[in-house]
Design a protein around this motif. Structure first.
Motif, PDB file in Angstrom:
ATOM      1  N   TYR A   3       7.558   4.215   3.216  1.00  0.00           N
ATOM      2  CA  TYR A   3       6.825   4.695   3.586  1.00  0.00           C
ATOM      3  C   TYR A   3       6.552   3.305   4.830  1.00  0.00           C
ATOM      4  O   TYR A   3       6.519   2.726   4.916  1.00  0.00           O
ATOM      5  N   GLU A   4       5.504   4.193   6.673  1.00  0.00           N
ATOM      6  CA  GLU A   4       5.690   3.390   7.224  1.00  0.00           C
ATOM      7  C   GLU A   4       4.530   4.144   7.401  1.00  0.00           C
ATOM      8  O   GLU A   4       4.630   5.270   8.219  1.00  0.00           O
ATOM      9  N   PHE A   5       3.355   3.140   8.882  1.00  0.00           N
ATOM     10  CA  PHE A   5       3.333   3.111   9.943  1.00  0.00           C
ATOM     11  C   PHE A   5       3.900   3.236  11.233  1.00  0.00           C
ATOM     12  O   PHE A   5       4.746   2.304  12.053  1.00  0.00           O
ATOM     13  N   ASP A   6       3.967   4.457  11.999  1.00  0.00           N
ATOM     14  CA  ASP A   6       5.413   4.295  12.807  1.00  0.00           C
ATOM     15  C   ASP A   6       3.687   4.352  13.827  1.00  0.00           C
ATOM     16  O   ASP A   6       2.839   5.110  14.269  1.00  0.00           O
ATOM     17  N   VAL A  23       1.799   7.889   9.753  1.00  0.00           N
ATOM     18  CA  VAL A  23       2.912   8.057   8.670  1.00  0.00           C
ATOM     19  C   VAL A  23       4.030   8.697   8.031  1.00  0.00           C
ATOM     20  O   VAL A  23       4.312   9.228   8.573  1.00  0.00           O
ATOM     21  N   VAL A  24       4.911   7.306   8.196  1.00  0.00           N
ATOM     22  CA  VAL A  24       6.023   7.958   8.125  1.00  0.00           C
ATOM     23  C   VAL A  24       7.064   8.031   6.853  1.00  0.00           C
ATOM     24  O   VAL A  24       6.538   6.454   6.248  1.00  0.00           O
ATOM     25  N   LYS A  25       8.081   8.531   6.787  1.00  0.00           N
ATOM     26  CA  LYS A  25       9.225   8.239   5.253  1.00  0.00           C
ATOM     27  C   LYS A  25      10.518   7.862   6.156  1.00  0.00           C
ATOM     28  O   LYS A  25      10.879   8.682   6.823  1.00  0.00           O
ATOM     29  N   ILE A  54       0.580  -0.881  -0.290  1.00  0.00           N
ATOM     30  CA  ILE A  54      -0.249   0.225   0.449  1.00  0.00           C
ATOM     31  C   ILE A  54       0.578   1.107   0.286  1.00  0.00           C
ATOM     32  O   ILE A  54       0.508   2.067   0.278  1.00  0.00           O
ATOM     33  N   GLN A  55       2.038   1.221  -0.544  1.00  0.00           N
ATOM     34  CA  GLN A  55       2.862   2.536  -0.375  1.00  0.00           C
ATOM     35  C   GLN A  55       2.423   3.510  -1.306  1.00  0.00           C
ATOM     36  O   GLN A  55       2.631   5.193  -1.509  1.00  0.00           O
ATOM     37  N   GLY A  56       1.161   2.922  -2.298  1.00  0.00           N
ATOM     38  CA  GLY A  56       0.769   4.036  -3.203  1.00  0.00           C
ATOM     39  C   GLY A  56       0.067   5.234  -1.964  1.00  0.00           C
ATOM     40  O   GLY A  56      -0.246   6.605  -1.856  1.00  0.00           O
ATOM     41  N   ALA A  57      -0.891   4.438  -1.530  1.00  0.00           N
ATOM     42  CA  ALA A  57      -2.093   5.177  -0.334  1.00  0.00           C
ATOM     43  C   ALA A  57      -1.018   6.118   0.697  1.00  0.00           C
ATOM     44  O   ALA A  57      -1.697   6.654   0.829  1.00  0.00           O
ATOM     45  N   LEU A  58      -0.016   5.091   1.128  1.00  0.00           N
ATOM     46  CA  LEU A  58       1.140   5.556   2.184  1.00  0.00           C
ATOM     47  C   LEU A  58       1.642   7.537   1.483  1.00  0.00           C
ATOM     48  O   LEU A  58       1.661   8.445   2.489  1.00  0.00           O
ATOM     49  N   GLU A  59       1.561   7.501   0.677  1.00  0.00           N
ATOM     50  CA  GLU A  59       2.572   8.162  -0.380  1.00  0.00           C
ATOM     51  C   GLU A  59       1.337   9.710  -0.737  1.00  0.00           C
ATOM     52  O   GLU A  59       1.929  10.777   0.165  1.00  0.00           O
ATOM     53  N   LEU A  60       0.064   8.765  -0.627  1.00  0.00           N
ATOM     54  CA  LEU A  60      -1.087  10.151  -0.965  1.00  0.00           C
ATOM     55  C   LEU A  60      -0.684  10.704   0.325  1.00  0.00           C
ATOM     56  O   LEU A  60      -1.145  11.775   0.597  1.00  0.00           O
TER      57      LEU A  60
END
Ligand SMILES: *Cc1c(COP(=O)(O)O)cnc(C)c1O
Length: 483
Positions: A307-310, A300-302, A106-112
């Motif tokens: 991208y990841e969830f913290d 959300v962190v880069k 879900i990298q695209g969603a996190l980037e959004l």
């Protein structure tokens, strides 16, 4: 009226054909405790796909909507939402996501989410943003919980008062009470703005925050906002910005620059999501950096790997909603901001302000205008003159429906008698505004010449005048088979 769908039911009629299952059947009683299993089948309608389609499309036509007519509902920003935003939210890559999918899928969603955070931060002038709350009032609660957690962490548990002006949206005092604060109301001055002396009188070491909307619900810009923020910060409290409607200030001024510490935006008002029928909302809560440790998790962190969830956030107020917010609404907001760009957003605000001032100047000759200065994206007129003829604002509101216009917000804010709060929005043309002025002029004439026509309105809607007392005391909200 055409028959309701339940009455069109015919035994054996079907809308879909489901193929025979090749999965071994389990007995219902093995899965559900027997006391919960129905003894008789539910009395559901048996109809075709076409019956169903016609039923719902017909129902949708009975309602007023922004796609079918002018909707000047002050404080709610019922503006036209470009359909491209819906199309983007419906892209398969967004629509088919599951919130339990692993982050590498879900990298695209996190980037959004990450990019949208940067954009909103820039628009409001506050560095950190969460999208978890479901709507505006929920965002207020999140913001106030952040403030409470901040003062608790500093050992200032005595700060249990939230100040709200008498023009505040009803959700503000309700939210403050829900978040465990004591609410202190302060009055407005003769210009409809925060009374600085009243504010000084209310400030002490127990005040946690003041909740303000700027422009306020009269559509007026709080000219003394820098004095307010100075007094508040000197008293050790914070400023909460109710940014439910950002249409007046996007690209022009920023809550962060006005000294606000936390704010929320209704993405379903200014940032292009259809609303008004109780559909899903979306909210951004932005805050200054001292409040970041308390943000709802995850954040959300880069990182170098994407991208990841913290989740590892010890001081977080926790989760305030399932998963990560109403994602489809966030896609719409992202599309809307990208499509308009910096200049576009600023133009939206300028046009919203221009349209409101144009209408105000046209209508002030016929309806009383208690606050005469320039307004921002909305203004409040009073039906007092018409009331003296025996026709109140609620009658005028109903009569507007006959002309194909949704009523403005009425009897709010409470500081104006017979209030009508009008917000045309930037999406309406001068033709539409002129025709609204004509309609309001005609209704005013009717209050003199044929008052019964207004008193008994609406005449052309699918349902005529309702007995409001009965509808409130004995609401009939449920269809029962055979009635
Ligand atoms: C609409 C509105 C709210 C509440 O937003 P919801 O999404 O309906 O909860 C709060 N404040 C103001 C000024 C509003 O106009």
């Amino acid at each position: 009226m055409e028959k309701l769908i339940y009455e069109k039911s015919s035994p054996g009629r079907r809308g879909v054909k489901v193929p025979t299952s090749n999965v071994p059947e389990k007995k219902l009683s093995d899965m559900i405790p027997s006391q919960y299993v129905r003894k008789e089948a539910a009395a559901l309608p048996e109809v075709t796909e076409l019956d169903t389609m016609r039923h719902f499309v017909r129902l949708s036509h009975l309602n007023h909507s922004i796609d079918t007519g002018f909707y000047p509902l002050g404080s709610c920003t019922m503006k036209y939402n470009p359909k491209v935003n819906d199309a983007m939210a419906a892209l398969e890559g967004f629509r088919e996501l599951h919130p339990h999918q692993p982050v590498d899928q879900i990298q695209g969603a996190l980037e959004l989410l990450y990019n949208l955070e940067q954009m909103i931060a820039e628009i409001v002038g506050l560095p950190h943003v969460t999208f978890q709350p479901a709507a505006g009032a929920h965002g207020e609660l999140t913001g106030l919980l952040l403030i409470r957690a901040y003062f608790e962490a500093k050992g200032q548990t005595n700060r249990n008062i939230v100040i709200v002006p008498d023009t505040a949206h009803g959700t503000n005092p309700a939210t403050a009470a829900l978040a465990g604060f004591e609410v202190v109301e302060i009055g407005s001055n003769e210009k409809g703005l925060v009374d600085i002396e009243a504010l000084k009188g209310a400030l002490n070491e127990n005040v946690a925050a003041i909740m303000l909307t700027n422009p306020n619900t009269l559509g007026l810009f709080e000219e003394e906002i820098m004095t307010v923020q100075k007094l508040m910060h000197e008293a050790g409290g914070m400023l909460y910005y109710d940014g439910a409607n950002l249409n007046a200030i996007m690209g022009l001024v920023r809550p962060g620059d006005m000294g606000f510490d936390v704010c929320h935006l209704n993405l379903h008002k200014s940032f292009s999501t259809p609303h008004g029928g109780g559909g899903p909302g979306g909210c951004a809560v932005a805050a200054r950096k001292e409040l970041l440790p308390f943000f709802p998790k995850p954040v959300v962190v880069k990182t170098n790997d994407g991208y990841e969830f913290d989740w590892n956030r010890e001081q977080s107020i926790g989760k305030i909603k399932g998963f990560f917010g109403n994602f489809g609404i966030l896609v719409r907001a992202y599309t809307y901001i990208l499509a308009n760009g910096r200049e576009g957003l600023e133009q939206i605000s300028r046009d919203a302000i221009l349209n409101a001032n144009y209408l105000k100047e046209q209508l002030k000759h016929i309806y009383d205008l208690p606050h005469t200065q320039s307004c921002m994206h909305e203004f409040v007129i009073s039906g007092s003159r018409q009331k003296a003829r025996g026709v109140s604002t609620s009658h005028i509101a109903k009569r507007l429906l006959d002309y194909g216009v949704h009523a403005p917000t009425v009897y709010f804010p409470l500081v104006v008698p017979e209030a009508m709060m009008i917000e045309p929005t930037e999406t309406e043309s001068k033709d539409t505004l002129d025709s609204f002025v004509e309609i309001m002029t005609s209704i005013d004439k009717e209050t003199i010449e044929t008052p019964d026509v207004v008193l008994n309105a609406p005449h052309t809607t699918p349902v005529a005048k309702l007995d409001e007392a009965l509808a409130a005391r004995k609401p009939n909200l449920r269809w029962t088979p055979g009635t």
